[in-house]
Scaffold this motif. Structure first.
Motif, PDB file in Angstrom:
ATOM      1  N   THR B 605       9.346  -0.454 -11.147  1.00 20.85           N
ATOM      2  CA  THR B 605       8.698   0.943 -10.735  1.00 20.85           C
ATOM      3  C   THR B 605       7.953   0.491  -9.535  1.00 20.85           C
ATOM      4  O   THR B 605       7.219   1.446  -8.703  1.00 20.85           O
ATOM      5  N   LEU B 606       7.835  -0.752  -9.091  1.00 19.22           N
ATOM      6  CA  LEU B 606       6.998  -1.042  -7.924  1.00 19.22           C
ATOM      7  C   LEU B 606       7.748  -0.323  -6.783  1.00 19.22           C
ATOM      8  O   LEU B 606       9.028  -0.426  -6.543  1.00 19.22           O
ATOM      9  N   GLY B 607       6.891  -0.099  -5.888  1.00 23.03           N
ATOM     10  CA  GLY B 607       7.545   0.848  -4.624  1.00 23.03           C
ATOM     11  C   GLY B 607       8.039  -0.063  -3.817  1.00 23.03           C
ATOM     12  O   GLY B 607       7.545  -1.406  -3.580  1.00 23.03           O
ATOM     13  N   ILE B 636       7.635 -15.170   1.937  1.00 25.24           N
ATOM     14  CA  ILE B 636       7.238 -13.889   1.406  1.00 25.24           C
ATOM     15  C   ILE B 636       5.589 -14.025   1.756  1.00 25.24           C
ATOM     16  O   ILE B 636       5.150 -15.148   1.588  1.00 25.24           O
ATOM     17  N   ARG B 637       5.024 -12.915   2.126  1.00 28.59           N
ATOM     18  CA  ARG B 637       3.571 -12.944   2.185  1.00 28.59           C
ATOM     19  C   ARG B 637       2.996 -11.838   1.516  1.00 28.59           C
ATOM     20  O   ARG B 637       3.535 -10.562   1.350  1.00 28.59           O
ATOM     21  N   TYR B 638       1.848 -12.018   1.010  1.00 27.44           N
ATOM     22  CA  TYR B 638       0.830 -10.835   0.418  1.00 27.44           C
ATOM     23  C   TYR B 638       0.381 -10.104   1.369  1.00 27.44           C
ATOM     24  O   TYR B 638      -0.208 -10.767   2.320  1.00 27.44           O
ATOM     25  N   GLY B 639       0.302  -8.962   1.273  1.00 27.22           N
ATOM     26  CA  GLY B 639      -0.523  -8.035   2.387  1.00 27.22           C
ATOM     27  C   GLY B 639      -1.305  -6.920   1.486  1.00 27.22           C
ATOM     28  O   GLY B 639      -1.196  -6.340   0.648  1.00 27.22           O
ATOM     29  N   ASP B 651      -1.651  -2.404  -1.727  1.00 24.24           N
ATOM     30  CA  ASP B 651      -1.338  -4.138  -1.471  1.00 24.24           C
ATOM     31  C   ASP B 651      -0.173  -4.207  -2.121  1.00 24.24           C
ATOM     32  O   ASP B 651       0.624  -3.422  -2.634  1.00 24.24           O
ATOM     33  N   GLY B 652       0.593  -5.338  -1.676  1.00 30.44           N
ATOM     34  CA  GLY B 652       2.097  -5.714  -2.194  1.00 30.44           C
ATOM     35  C   GLY B 652       2.459  -6.900  -1.294  1.00 30.44           C
ATOM     36  O   GLY B 652       1.671  -7.540  -0.587  1.00 30.44           O
ATOM     37  N   ILE B 663      11.348  -6.102   3.528  1.00 32.38           N
ATOM     38  CA  ILE B 663      11.338  -5.288   2.494  1.00 32.38           C
ATOM     39  C   ILE B 663       9.658  -5.442   2.291  1.00 32.38           C
ATOM     40  O   ILE B 663       9.265  -6.613   1.784  1.00 32.38           O
ATOM     41  N   VAL B 664       9.049  -4.197   2.108  1.00 32.22           N
ATOM     42  CA  VAL B 664       7.617  -4.312   1.467  1.00 32.22           C
ATOM     43  C   VAL B 664       7.519  -3.766   0.300  1.00 32.22           C
ATOM     44  O   VAL B 664       8.292  -2.711  -0.124  1.00 32.22           O
ATOM     45  N   THR B 665       6.796  -4.322  -0.613  1.00 26.71           N
ATOM     46  CA  THR B 665       6.376  -3.617  -1.874  1.00 26.71           C
ATOM     47  C   THR B 665       5.184  -3.036  -1.989  1.00 26.71           C
ATOM     48  O   THR B 665       4.090  -3.206  -1.243  1.00 26.71           O
TER      49      THR B 665
END
Lengths: 409, 938, 93
Positions: B605-607, B636-639, B651-652, B663-665
């Motif tokens: 379900t994560l966007g 990959i980086r957290y943002g 966040d994601g 690709i951002v989540t």
């Protein structure tokens, strides 16, 4: 057949107010003859002895949001600043019938704010705890408790957005809006306040940064001080002195059913499914819908908002299926960025601002009337409205009540 | 005694319908309304008034009736219906009401729906003007919709026995309806009330589809339907309502509008009584008197308020032995309930019916709703439509015109005008009919009330509001009709003042000595007639109220006993209880298994948003507080994302899949909002950027595989992937095959454990999930839900957006200054960080709380105070508990909280009021488990 | 429910659209150069006229394009629609 109890209302008194011609000057001119404006004038006269006051109303007295709201009164707001002024207001409500000598039908039947998700539950418990520490009556009730307080709520776990519980404020309730407005108006008039209808303010006159008069459709009226209580029309008035406000005026719709035997003993609000409903004194169901998205001064909204409202209401209250929509209407609500009001001084000397109440204006009527009158009389904010400055949007000291206010009244 | 005529009326006399009213059984016929059937049985007392409890009867024959309120009890209970609009069916059970209805506690079994309809010309009202308008428009080729509230077309013609062009008017009506129904693109809707008129030709109409069938209504057919009609042009041929005259004791049953009595006679074959008095201000009531006399009613007298009676009609009356008294007034009535006598001057005249006509009020509600202005017509004594609107025309008696031929001419002009305005050229002209009508309603006297006992002179019969109430209101200082309406409650009942509003305005004007032309009528508001809530809700109920979204792995969760949490529209597994386990037991087991061996969850379900384009990096640099453009492909980086006000909104993770592609989540609940946010900035502020975004949330199934044994499980299902720590570093991703399916595996962790996030196309989600379960079986792989996910992340101090944040929290408050770039010149929200309020040292900051008693679990949402004793309210609060759990890893309870100056308070003891006690807690930093990050690499 | 003439799709039901408030409020070129007052003005303060109002809409459930419109807030009538980047047309309310 006998008439059901409560199906009619107490009579209004034989005399309410005169309709004077405006004088050429007043100590204080209140612009806007809605609940806030009339209450402000009343407290100016009663508490501060300032009676050379005119309330200017462009239409008919209390014919704007005061006549259009769903009359819910509560003080269970999240933040200290909000609970301060709303609880002050609620305390005044509790003595208002005696104070005004008018049967305002203030009925403390309690309000349930429903929670439908785990985060709703957390937010609700947070608010209950904050309320209690602020001395405001508040309880968290589980679904069985909701059912006990309001048996017609569908608390089945099998619905799309099940009721996981609710906050309950027993002292909350409803009052009869016209009676409140007319009670204030009659009392203000008796203290010497001039209530002037069909008088539209077309300009604000300033000299060296200080307000001196208002231009109206009935001529110029000199004023020592001017207090704006114009809700949705505040931006238009403020612009007359070059003042921009961070508010947007939106349509907000409401509706009533025909008269029905008592079925709904309290007030139920649900932000998640956009429902708030009570059964008024005569037996009609009174409901509010969501705010229309766009700015609008037209006092009309879009019907699909009403349809959505009906669908949501029936999910919560299946017994409403064959109730009938009798009348719909819209008001103009002045929405601020943090869903909190703006009450206080302005950069213009002698000009005072009261706006941004969004959906919360009716319940605040006595509280803001009292505090705004104090602000005007002393040229200094009352402690209860001190946090609600225009400057907070610059400093960032917002009072974000979206969680507690949202669309719900 | 029966008051049914021997012949006539649109009823089927060969069929008998049984019904029960107020406990008494009666019969009627198909074609009857409940009101006509009751009157035929001599029943005039329907209910009683809301305030005074006075008996109330039937005043009008249609939807404007102010009094005949009933509760229909069978087949399903429905409150506040008018007996005049309830069509009779066999087995109907109803009772009269005292102004209040009763809601059934049983669930409504009926279905409701809505239909959209688009047309060129909408005609509201199938009376003579509307029929001609519709046919004229139809012959031009326009798409036409004709709606009418009655069960058959004809309008006012249904209530008369007049001939048009020398044949019964019903034949003329039938011919037009037949031609309309056979014309392509013409829709004729009976039993359909246009109740609301909005902008841009949007008209809402309610069709009652099966109500008249009663018990025989098929369950498969929607009982009522809301038609959402979008039309280019509208012709309002809504007719006129007859207006009563107010006099003392004018509220008794048996007192009826004259034209309504005529309608009951001609349409239903029902007589209003045996002996009637007629009281009128105009010609039209003479026809009622003559028709009723010819049907056997003894017309005691026609009282004409005008100084002189119309000669021709008076002669016709004389020929039938009917006395006419001109220049006289009805001044009162008598009766225990139903009227038994009428006072005319000094004469008391016995009767059982009093038929009244005070003129006609055009029905202008829809025109007014459409923002048409109204003007007072002094001759008519009513408000009529003022200037025509660009898309709305009015025709027939709705304009105030009361001559039939003139009405049809207006209809033809309006129909032609509307069709032309919609772009159609007129077809063959519809001939106008010639009427043999003896009575016109014009040349009347405008008379609001007859002076008398004001306390018993009822203006609004439903609200029990009298002339005395109106005079009290004006005496109290009220001038506006809106105020007086509120003071007296006139016009606020179910009928919304259809028969009372104009009279109230007239009496007010008289009392204040002002001209009605200077008064504004009170606002007409939708709906024109009441509409059930259920009809408006339509199909948007139950399962269709709000869509449920489920992942491709959902059936497995259901099969394995998961309990679900609603997150936005999604159903997410909350936890998977085993027999005997409650939430805490299940979550402790799930947490332990994950931290000690391996667990996995459905993270689909994560966007997920695919961001592509030359400027994608530059764009993401503006959206996130940290730098994304320098992220290497494969990393990959957290943002964190903020609003312009500097408050955290989402966040994601951001993964760079190519030089020009990320690709951002997003969080589950914010997926759509973040996509909207991106598109808003791209399109409105930075259209020069070459960036395109699209949602790929549903395209992927996402499975976090978490715990020290996750590497072994992954290795088993992804043989071609080198899973070693060196080859597959933390915060990198690899495309590979998992369980034989193309997969993108990301090494990210929301728990602090060694973890992989396996992404496959949604089609393969369930198969891959099952393959992972099989591969992990030897390690006791444990599926876990959102609750365990929350605990694992909380032990590491990771916030959940919306739980630790509430639109007042900055990244710095969350202890995430490390995620706020110092290098970037700007990003959304950056400027707000420099405001005074953001730099206060006493902001609320995210910290951990450890109850001094490790067994005490703080309720989430608890507030936090400084002292071990509560002072009197208001109590100063330092913040609140955002998350709180028992922890298997810590062997105790813990919480996260937002606390004023929290970062400075680490080590302090604070207090949490829980019910009547104060629970002491120690403030800690927010990371409580594996502070060194030793577990990340397995 | 109004009809809103999307400049890309033509007239569509209002329910398909998302409202975006005042148009032509550009993101500041250099926010760090602004005073707190100027920044607050950008973040929170918008025109709120009773009359013609240039505002932003997004055809959210359609083409997902943002566009601008001039709408009379008294009547809610759409007086003009235009694409992002185009100048505000002259309208008479």
């Amino acid at each position: 057949m006998t008439s059901p109890p409560g199906a009619h209302l107490p009579e209004h008194p034989d005399f309410l107010w005169d309709n004077p011609e405006p004088k050429s000057s007043y100590d204080v001119v209140v612009v806007g003859g809605g609940g806030h404006g009339i209450a402000t004038a009343y407290y100016l006269a009663k508490v501060h002895g300032i009676t050379n006051v005119a309330v200017l109303e462009k239409g008919w007295l209390a014919g704007g949001n005061m006549a259009r709201n769903t009359t819910i009164i509560r003080s269970n707001y999240l933040w200290d600043e909000s609970s301060g002024i709303y609880e002050h207001s609620l305390k005044l409500w509790e003595g208002l019938e005696d104070d005004l000598g008018y049967p305002i039908l203030f009925d403390q039947r309690g309000v349930l704010n429903l929670a439908h998700s785990l985060q709703d539950v957390r937010d609700s418990v947070r608010r209950v705890n904050a309320n209690r520490l602020n001395g405001i009556d508040a309880e968290w009730v589980d679904p069985a408790g909701v059912k006990e307080i309001c048996p017609i709520v569908n608390t089945s776990p099998d619905v799309r957005h099940p009721v996981l519980g609710a906050t309950y404020q027993p002292r909350a309730g409803i009052a009869k809006h016209d009676y409140v407005a007319w009670g204030y108006a009659r009392a203000a008039h008796a203290l010497g306040v001039d209530l002037i209808q069909n008088c539209e303010v077309t300009g604000l006159e300033t000299v060296q940064g200080r307000i001196t008069a208002v231009e109206t459709s009935r001529g110029r009226i000199a004023a020592g001080k001017v207090a704006l209580c114009a809700a949705g029309h505040s931006s238009v008035l403020a612009k007359m002195v070059g003042l921009r406000l961070p508010i947007a005026s939106h349509p907000l719709q409401a509706l009533v059913s025909e008269l029905l035997e008592p079925v709904h003993p309290t007030v139920v609000m649900s932000n998640a499914v956009h429902v708030y409903v009570s059964q008024a004194h005569k037996g009609e169901l009174v409901m509010g819908a969501g705010i229309d998205s766009y700015n609008g001064y037209g006092q009309r909204g879009s019907f699909h908002i009403i349809e959505q409202q009906m669908a949501a209401a029936l999910e919560l209250f299946p017994v409403f299926a064959r109730a009938h929509l009798l009348r719909t209407w819209a008001g103009i609500v002045d929405v601020s960025p943090d869903a909190s009001p703006i009450v206080g001084l302005t950069p213009v000397g002698g000009l005072y601002l009261n706006c941004g109440w969004g959906t919360g204006g009716f319940k605040a009527t006595p509280g803001v009337g009292d505090c705004f009158a104090h602000t005007i009389a002393h040229d200094k904010p009352h402690p209860f409205n001190e946090p609600f400055t225009l400057e907070r949007f610059t400093t960032g000291a917002l009072v974000d009540e979206h969680g507690a206010a949202a669309v719900a009244h | 005694m029966s008051f049914r005529t021997d012949t006539g009326g649109a009823i089927d006399r060969n069929t008998l319908l049984r019904f029960t009213f107020n406990g008494v059984e009666h019969t009627g016929h198909p074609g009857d309304t409940l009101a006509s059937a009751l009157l035929a049985n001599g029943v005039h007392e329907i209910g009683s008034s809301v305030k005074l409890g006075r008996p109330r009867g039937v005043v009008a024959a249609g939807s404007e009736d102010p009094t005949s309120l009933v509760q229909v009890e069978a087949p399903f209970s429905e409150p506040m219906l008018l007996a005049t609009t309830v069509e009779l069916y066999d087995g109907l059970v109803a009772r009269g009401l005292a102004g209040q209805g009763k809601l059934s506690s049983e669930p409504d079994p009926a279905r409701y729906d809505a239909k959209h309809e688009h047309c060129d010309v909408l005609v509201v009202g199938a009376g003579p003007a509307g029929l001609v308008a519709a046919l004229t428009a139809a012959r031009s080729g326009a798409r036409v919709v004709l709606v009418d509230e009655q069960n058959q077309a004809g309008g006012a013609l249904l209530g008369v026995d007049e001939y048009l062009d020398d044949r019964p008017s019903a034949e003329w009506v039938a011919d037009i309806v037949a031609e309309l129904k056979s014309t392509p693109d013409v829709l004729v809707l009976e039993r359909t009330t246009a109740f609301g008129m909005y902008q841009d030709g949007f008209v809402l109409a309610l069709q009652k589809r099966t109500d008249h069938l009663g018990f025989a209504a098929p369950a498969s057919v929607a009982r009522q339907r809301v038609w959402r009609i979008r039309t280019r042009q509208t012709v309002l041929a809504t007719g006129a309502h007859e207006r009563p005259v107010v006099f003392a004791d004018n509220d008794r049953p048996g007192i009826m509008l004259a034209s309504s009595a005529r309608t009951f006679l001609h349409h239903y074959g029902v007589l209003p009584g045996s002996r009637a008095v007629v009281f009128t201000t105009n010609d039209s009531a003479y026809c009622a008197a003559i028709d009723l006399a010819e049907s056997g009613v003894d017309i005691a007298v026609v009282v004409d308020a005008r100084p002189e009676a119309p000669a021709r009609l008076a002669a016709e009356c004389a020929a039938r032995g009917i006395e006419v008294r001109a220049g006289q007034l009805v001044t009162g009535t008598e009766g225990p309930g139903r009227v038994t006598a009428v006072q005319v001057g000094d004469d008391r005249i016995a009767c059982d019916a009093l038929l009244v006509s005070g003129g006609w009020n055009p029905v202008v509600s829809l025109f007014s709703q459409a923002r048409g202005t109204l003007r007072y017509d002094a001759e008519l004594g009513a408000f009529v439509p003022g200037r025509e609107l660009a898309t709305v025309r009015v025709a027939g008696s709705a304009t105030g015109e009361l001559d039939l031929t003139a009405c049809t001419r207006q209809g033809r002009d309006a129909g032609a005008g509307a069709a032309a305005a919609a772009g159609f050229t007129s077809g063959s002209q519809v001939p106008l009919p010639a009427s043999d009508s003896r009575c016109t309603a014009r040349s009347g006297l405008v008379l609001w009330r007859v002076p008398g006992n004001d306390d018993a002179s009822f203006v609004d019969l439903q609200r029990d509001s009298t002339v005395a109430d109106v005079l009290r209101a004006t005496g109290a200082g009220l001038r506006s009709l809106e105020h007086i309406k509120r003071y007296t409650t006139i016009g606020t009942a179910h009928d919304q003042g259809k028969t009372s509003g104009m009279i109230a305005a007239g009496i007010v004007a008289e009392a204040l000595g002002v001209e009605l032309s200077e008064q504004r009528p009170t606002t007409f508001r939708p709906p024109f007639t009441s509409v059930s809530f259920a009809a408006l809700a339509g199909r948007d109920r139950g399962d269709l109220h709000d869509p449920v979204r489920v992942t491709s792995i959902h059936p497995w969760h259901v099969q394995h006993g998961a309990l679900f949490e609603n997150v936005g529209q999604w159903k997410r597994p909350w936890y998977y209880p085993q027999p005997g386990e409650d939430l805490h037991a299940a979550v402790l087991r799930e947490c332990r298994a994950t931290r000690e061996s391996v667990g996995m969850m459905d993270g689909s379900t994560l966007g997920k948003i695919d961001v592509q384009g030359r400027d994608a990096g530059e764009f993401l640099d503006m959206l996130y507080t940290n730098m994304m453009s320098n992220l290497k492909v494969g990393k990959i980086r957290y943002g964190v994302m903020c609003g312009v006000d500097g408050m955290v909104i989402d966040d994601g993770t951001v993964i760079r899949v190519g030089e020009e592609r990320y690709i951002v989540t997003t969080t589950t609940g914010n997926a759509a909002k973040v996509l909207d946010w991106m598109e808003e900035w791209l399109q409105t502020e930075w259209p020069h950027l070459d960036v395109h975004c699209t949602s790929v949330t549903e395209h992927w199934a996402t499975i976090p595989l978490v715990g020290p044994k996750s590497r072994a499980v992954l290795a088993a299902v992804a043989p071609s992937l080198d899973v070693s720590n060196e080859a597959f570093e933390f915060m990198t991703w690899h495309d590979t095959e998992v369980a034989g399916v193309p997969a993108r595996v990301c090494r990210i962790s929301f728990s602090g454990e060694l973890a992989y996030e396996i992404n496959v196309t949604a089609w393969h989600g369930l198969a891959v999930w099952e393959a992972l379960m099989a591969a992990g079986e030897r390690y006791g792989i444990t599926p876990y839900g959102t609750e365990t996910m929350h605990v694992l992340r909380a032990e590491k101090g990771y916030p959940i957006i919306g739980q630790e944040t509430d639109a007042t929290v900055t990244p710095q408050d969350l202890g995430m200054s490390w995620a706020v770039s110092k290098k970037k010149p700007d990003f959304i929200g950056k400027r707000s960080f420099a405001r005074a309020e953001n730099n206060r040292s006493d902001r609320k900051q995210l910290v951990g709380l450890l109850p001094v008693d490790p067994a005490v679990l703080l309720p989430e949402g608890s507030q936090i105070v400084e002292t071990d004793r509560l002072p009197e309210p208001p109590v100063r609060m330092l913040g609140h508990v955002t998350s709180s759990y028992p922890s298997a890893a810590l062997g105790r309870t813990f919480a996260l909280a937002l606390v004023r100056s929290g970062h400075e308070r680490i080590g302090e003891t604070l207090y949490v009021p829980v019910e009547d006690s104060l629970v002491p807690v120690t403030v800690t930093e927010s990371v409580l488990y594996d502070k060194e990050g030793a577990r990340r690499d397995g | 429910m109004q009809l809103i003439p999307c400049p890309w799709c033509g007239p569509r039901e209002e329910a398909e659209f998302h409202y975006g408030g005042q148009a032509h409020v550009a993101y500041p070129g250099d926010p760090s150069a602004l005073s707190d007052e100027e920044w607050a003005r950008y973040v929170f303060f918008r025109e709120n006229p009773s009359g013609p109002f240039a505002e932003r809409w997004s055809h959210n459930a359609g083409c997902r394009r943002w566009f601008n419109a001039v709408r009379d807030t008294r009547t809610h009538d759409l007086l003009a629609v235009y694409r992002v980047g185009e100048p505000m047309p002259e309208v008479t309310a």
